[in-house]
Design a protein around this motif. Structure first.
Motif, PDB file in Angstrom:
ATOM      1  N   GLU A   1       0.816  -1.205   0.000  1.00  0.00           N
ATOM      2  CA  GLU A   1       0.000   0.000   0.000  1.00  0.00           C
ATOM      3  C   GLU A   1       0.855   1.262   0.000  1.00  0.00           C
ATOM      4  OE1 GLU A   1      -3.218   0.272  -0.558  1.00  0.00           O
ATOM      5  OE2 GLU A   1      -3.083  -1.899  -0.887  1.00  0.00           O
ATOM      6  N   VAL A   2       1.959   1.214   0.747  1.00  0.00           N
ATOM      7  CA  VAL A   2       2.893   2.346   0.699  1.00  0.00           C
ATOM      8  C   VAL A   2       3.466   2.488  -0.702  1.00  0.00           C
ATOM      9  CG1 VAL A   2       5.184   3.109   1.466  1.00  0.00           C
ATOM     10  CG2 VAL A   2       3.477   2.412   3.146  1.00  0.00           C
ATOM     11  N   TYR A   3       3.792   1.373  -1.331  1.00  0.00           N
ATOM     12  CA  TYR A   3       4.299   1.407  -2.702  1.00  0.00           C
ATOM     13  C   TYR A   3       3.303   2.115  -3.617  1.00  0.00           C
ATOM     14  CZ  TYR A   3       5.900  -0.250  -7.279  1.00  0.00           C
ATOM     15  OH  TYR A   3       6.332  -0.322  -8.586  1.00  0.00           O
ATOM     16  N   HIS A   4       2.038   1.749  -3.525  1.00  0.00           N
ATOM     17  CA  HIS A   4       1.025   2.359  -4.385  1.00  0.00           C
ATOM     18  C   HIS A   4       0.896   3.856  -4.100  1.00  0.00           C
ATOM     19  CE1 HIS A   4      -1.104  -0.694  -6.836  1.00  0.00           C
ATOM     20  NE2 HIS A   4      -0.474  -1.528  -6.016  1.00  0.00           N
ATOM     21  N   GLU A   5       0.999   4.239  -2.838  1.00  0.00           N
ATOM     22  CA  GLU A   5       0.872   5.659  -2.518  1.00  0.00           C
ATOM     23  C   GLU A   5       2.079   6.445  -3.021  1.00  0.00           C
ATOM     24  OE1 GLU A   5      -0.512   8.516   1.184  1.00  0.00           O
ATOM     25  OE2 GLU A   5       0.034   6.422   1.592  1.00  0.00           O
ATOM     26  N   VAL A   6       3.277   5.887  -2.850  1.00  0.00           N
ATOM     27  CA  VAL A   6       4.484   6.593  -3.280  1.00  0.00           C
ATOM     28  C   VAL A   6       4.565   6.681  -4.799  1.00  0.00           C
ATOM     29  CG1 VAL A   6       7.002   6.449  -3.361  1.00  0.00           C
ATOM     30  CG2 VAL A   6       5.810   6.118  -1.197  1.00  0.00           C
ATOM     31  N   VAL A   7       4.450   5.563  -5.483  1.00  0.00           N
ATOM     32  CA  VAL A   7       4.532   5.577  -6.944  1.00  0.00           C
ATOM     33  C   VAL A   7       3.374   6.373  -7.532  1.00  0.00           C
ATOM     34  CG1 VAL A   7       4.548   4.139  -9.025  1.00  0.00           C
ATOM     35  CG2 VAL A   7       5.813   3.412  -6.986  1.00  0.00           C
ATOM     36  N   GLY A   8       2.233   6.352  -6.851  1.00  0.00           N
ATOM     37  CA  GLY A   8       1.081   7.118  -7.312  1.00  0.00           C
ATOM     38  C   GLY A   8       1.327   8.612  -7.350  1.00  0.00           C
ATOM     39  N   LEU A   9       2.345   9.095  -6.645  1.00  0.00           N
ATOM     40  CA  LEU A   9       2.681  10.519  -6.692  1.00  0.00           C
ATOM     41  C   LEU A   9       3.116  10.953  -8.091  1.00  0.00           C
ATOM     42  CD1 LEU A   9       4.683  10.869  -3.345  1.00  0.00           C
ATOM     43  CD2 LEU A   9       2.340  11.653  -3.795  1.00  0.00           C
ATOM     44  N   SER A  10       3.522  10.004  -8.929  1.00  0.00           N
ATOM     45  CA  SER A  10       3.944  10.342 -10.280  1.00  0.00           C
ATOM     46  C   SER A  10       2.792  10.364 -11.273  1.00  0.00           C
ATOM     47  CB  SER A  10       5.005   9.335 -10.763  1.00  0.00           C
ATOM     48  OG  SER A  10       4.436   8.038 -10.909  1.00  0.00           O
ATOM     49  N   VAL A  11       1.599   9.962 -10.830  1.00  0.00           N
ATOM     50  CA  VAL A  11       0.420   9.897 -11.697  1.00  0.00           C
ATOM     51  C   VAL A  11      -0.369  11.195 -11.562  1.00  0.00           C
ATOM     52  CG1 VAL A  11      -1.706   8.619 -12.194  1.00  0.00           C
ATOM     53  CG2 VAL A  11       0.353   7.398 -11.420  1.00  0.00           C
ATOM     54  N   PRO A  12      -0.883  11.762 -12.673  1.00  0.00           N
ATOM     55  CA  PRO A  12      -1.672  12.999 -12.575  1.00  0.00           C
ATOM     56  C   PRO A  12      -2.803  12.881 -11.562  1.00  0.00           C
ATOM     57  CG  PRO A  12      -1.204  12.501 -14.869  1.00  0.00           C
ATOM     58  CD  PRO A  12      -0.711  11.329 -14.068  1.00  0.00           C
ATOM     59  N   ALA A  13      -3.024  13.959 -10.828  1.00  0.00           N
ATOM     60  CA  ALA A  13      -4.000  13.944  -9.736  1.00  0.00           C
ATOM     61  C   ALA A  13      -5.410  13.659 -10.221  1.00  0.00           C
ATOM     62  CB  ALA A  13      -3.959  15.278  -8.997  1.00  0.00           C
ATOM     63  N   ASP A  14      -5.729  14.045 -11.472  1.00  0.00           N
ATOM     64  CA  ASP A  14      -7.090  13.864 -11.972  1.00  0.00           C
ATOM     65  C   ASP A  14      -7.306  12.498 -12.627  1.00  0.00           C
ATOM     66  OD1 ASP A  14      -5.506  14.257 -14.168  1.00  0.00           O
ATOM     67  OD2 ASP A  14      -6.743  15.831 -15.072  1.00  0.00           O
ATOM     68  N   CYS A  15      -6.337  11.614 -12.516  1.00  0.00           N
ATOM     69  CA  CYS A  15      -6.469  10.283 -13.097  1.00  0.00           C
ATOM     70  C   CYS A  15      -7.492   9.472 -12.291  1.00  0.00           C
ATOM     71  CB  CYS A  15      -5.115   9.577 -13.096  1.00  0.00           C
ATOM     72  SG  CYS A  15      -5.124   7.950 -13.875  1.00  0.00           S
ATOM     73  N   PRO A  16      -8.505   8.857 -12.943  1.00  0.00           N
ATOM     74  CA  PRO A  16      -9.500   8.064 -12.212  1.00  0.00           C
ATOM     75  C   PRO A  16      -8.844   6.934 -11.430  1.00  0.00           C
ATOM     76  CG  PRO A  16     -10.200   8.455 -14.484  1.00  0.00           C
ATOM     77  CD  PRO A  16      -8.775   8.916 -14.386  1.00  0.00           C
ATOM     78  N   PRO A  17      -9.377   6.602 -10.252  1.00  0.00           N
ATOM     79  CA  PRO A  17      -8.751   5.592  -9.375  1.00  0.00           C
ATOM     80  C   PRO A  17      -8.432   4.263 -10.051  1.00  0.00           C
ATOM     81  CG  PRO A  17     -10.448   6.766  -8.176  1.00  0.00           C
ATOM     82  CD  PRO A  17     -10.527   7.254  -9.600  1.00  0.00           C
ATOM     83  N   PRO A  18      -9.332   3.664 -10.867  1.00  0.00           N
ATOM     84  CA  PRO A  18      -8.963   2.379 -11.489  1.00  0.00           C
ATOM     85  C   PRO A  18      -7.771   2.512 -12.433  1.00  0.00           C
ATOM     86  CG  PRO A  18     -11.337   2.741 -11.596  1.00  0.00           C
ATOM     87  CD  PRO A  18     -10.722   4.029 -11.179  1.00  0.00           C
TER      88      PRO A  18
END
Length: 449
Positions: free
Chosen positions: A200-217
């Motif tokens: 879950e930490v991995y998803h949160e950290v790597v998710g920082l590189s994804v645009p904020a408006d990207c849909p969750p799926p």
């Protein structure tokens, strides 16, 4: 004769890679009749450079292959000539952006671009020192095979050379601007341990590189695929596609670009920032320039230095700077995608000025959320404990500097974009002076130089 540049920028010991790339260069010369300039840009420490010189000196003389091994002194001398001839403002600042003291994945490749222009090459083919070739039936599988077969040709002519075509017919008259594959093996970014410690930490950290408006799926899918390349499946047979290549499907250790791309637009020169060298992949796709995606993937591995305490902290800082760059650079990517064909002039050439404008607009876009990104990174790393706590402490100590550098990096990129057309134009015909060869006592018989 068709002249191309096969380049290896390196700051680590890699004599075996130099030898292997010389064999790929020989393959390209033999199979396609090209004149292949093997360009080793060496930023390693003196003892390592000496080992590289010995590896270069031991290479067999091969028809159609010319080898250049340039240390940073030789690179700096070349850059000073080009910058002075171009008459661009702030020459010392430009020299620093082209050859900084810190590690810069974009700057080292930009130097290869200008040297390729000086050598009269039509394309640059980049490999990395922490990768190696796959083998099939005992023979190396060389990416240059597909690169030389397709790059620079009108897309309509390439349709018979690939297995499938997924290209808008409106783009069929444009030349192939990019040919690339990915990698198999270890993740391209050294974050697998984070995934093992806490998914879950991995998803949160790597998710920082994804645009904020990207849909969750979509966000979760992007995070799952990030840095994995082509997975682990080894090469068994060629598969090639003519398409608008997605930047997520290729890796910079396995890429070739036509000079019409890098002659117009450089890479961001940010220091100590992984991923800064992927900008042109986004630009090529946004401008709807055809590319060829192949599966001659390179094998990626991690060097032991990354596992040391000092290497770990340095690498994690580069990863943090990548996450901070993701906000403003993601905005540039979005603006380029929206611009589409407006990135090209009437003759189909990339508009450097348009790209510079988009970079400046993104840089002026107000708060980009980087302070919040650092907060998330701090919390997540401290939750992992151990060396990650030490990394969080380092980020905290450098917080103001990291935030300032993320802003400055965009301004530096805009400055380099402004100067780039003149630098590329004046690089043509500039002499490339090689360092003095090693003494006979220190090396094998001289190679092609």
């Amino acid at each position: 004769m068709h002249r191309v540049c096969l380049t290896l920028p390196t700051d680590r010991e890699c004599p075996a890679t130099i030898t292997a790339m010389a064999a790929e260069a020989a393959y390209g010369a033999r199979e396609f009749g090209a004149e292949v300039h093997l360009l080793v840009l060496d930023s390693a420490a003196p003892p390592v450079r000496a080992a590289h010189r010995r590896a270069v000196a031991a290479l067999p003389k091969t028809p159609g292959v010319v080898v250049h091994h340039l240390d940073e002194d030789a690179q700096r001398a070349f850059l000073r000539q080009v910058i002075a001839a171009s008459g661009t403002p702030a020459p010392e600042r430009l020299l620093t952006l082209m050859l900084p003291t810190g590690v810069s994945y974009g700057a080292c490749t930009n130097r290869a671009f200008l040297l390729s222009e000086a050598l009269g090459c039509a394309s640059v083919h980049r490999r990395d020192s922490d990768s190696r070739y796959q083998h099939l039936h005992g023979a190396p599988v060389y990416p240059i095979h597909h690169e030389l077969a397709t790059l620079g040709r009108p897309a309509v002519e390439v349709t018979g050379r690939v297995d499938r075509t997924r290209l808008d017919p409106a783009c069929a008259g444009r030349p192939v601007a990019l040919a690339g594959g990915s990698f198999i093996g270890e993740l391209s970014v050294d974050v697998a341990e984070i995934a093992r410690l806490d998914p879950e930490v991995y998803h949160e950290v790597v998710g920082l590189s994804v645009p904020a408006d990207c849909p969750p799926p979509w966000r979760r899918n992007l995070v799952e695929e990030a840095f994995r390349g082509a997975g682990t499946e080894p090469f068994t047979a060629d598969r090639t596609t003519l398409t608008l290549v997605s930047p997520t499907r290729v890796d910079m250790c396995n890429i070739a670009l036509a000079r019409e791309v890098y002659g117009a637009v450089p890479l961001p020169p940010a220091t100590d920032t992984i991923g800064s060298d992927y900008f042109l992949l986004h630009l090529v796709r946004s401008a709807r320039l055809p590319g060829v995606l192949h599966n001659r993937h390179i094998v990626n591995f991690h060097t032991p230095e990354r596992r040391s305490d000092a290497g770990f902290l340095a690498y994690q800082e580069r990863f943090a700077k990548f996450l901070l760059a993701s906000g403003p650079m993601g905005e540039v990517h979005a603006r380029m995608a929206a611009a589409g064909d407006e990135l090209l002039d009437a003759a189909g050439r990339l508009r450097t000025g348009t790209v510079a404008r988009l970079v400046r607009e993104a840089a002026r876009g107000g708060p980009d959320g980087n302070a919040a990104r650092l907060d998330v990174l701090d919390r997540c790393y401290r939750s992992l404990g151990g060396r990650y706590t030490a990394a969080a402490e380092r980020f905290a100590a450098r917080r103001d500097g990291l935030l300032a550098e993320a802003r400055t990096d965009m301004a530096d990129f805009a400055l380099l974009l402004d100067a780039w057309p003149l630098l590329a134009a004046h690089a043509k015909g500039t002499a490339v002076t090689l360092p003095e060869p090693p003494s006979p006592e220190a090396a094998a018989p001289a190679a092609l130089l």
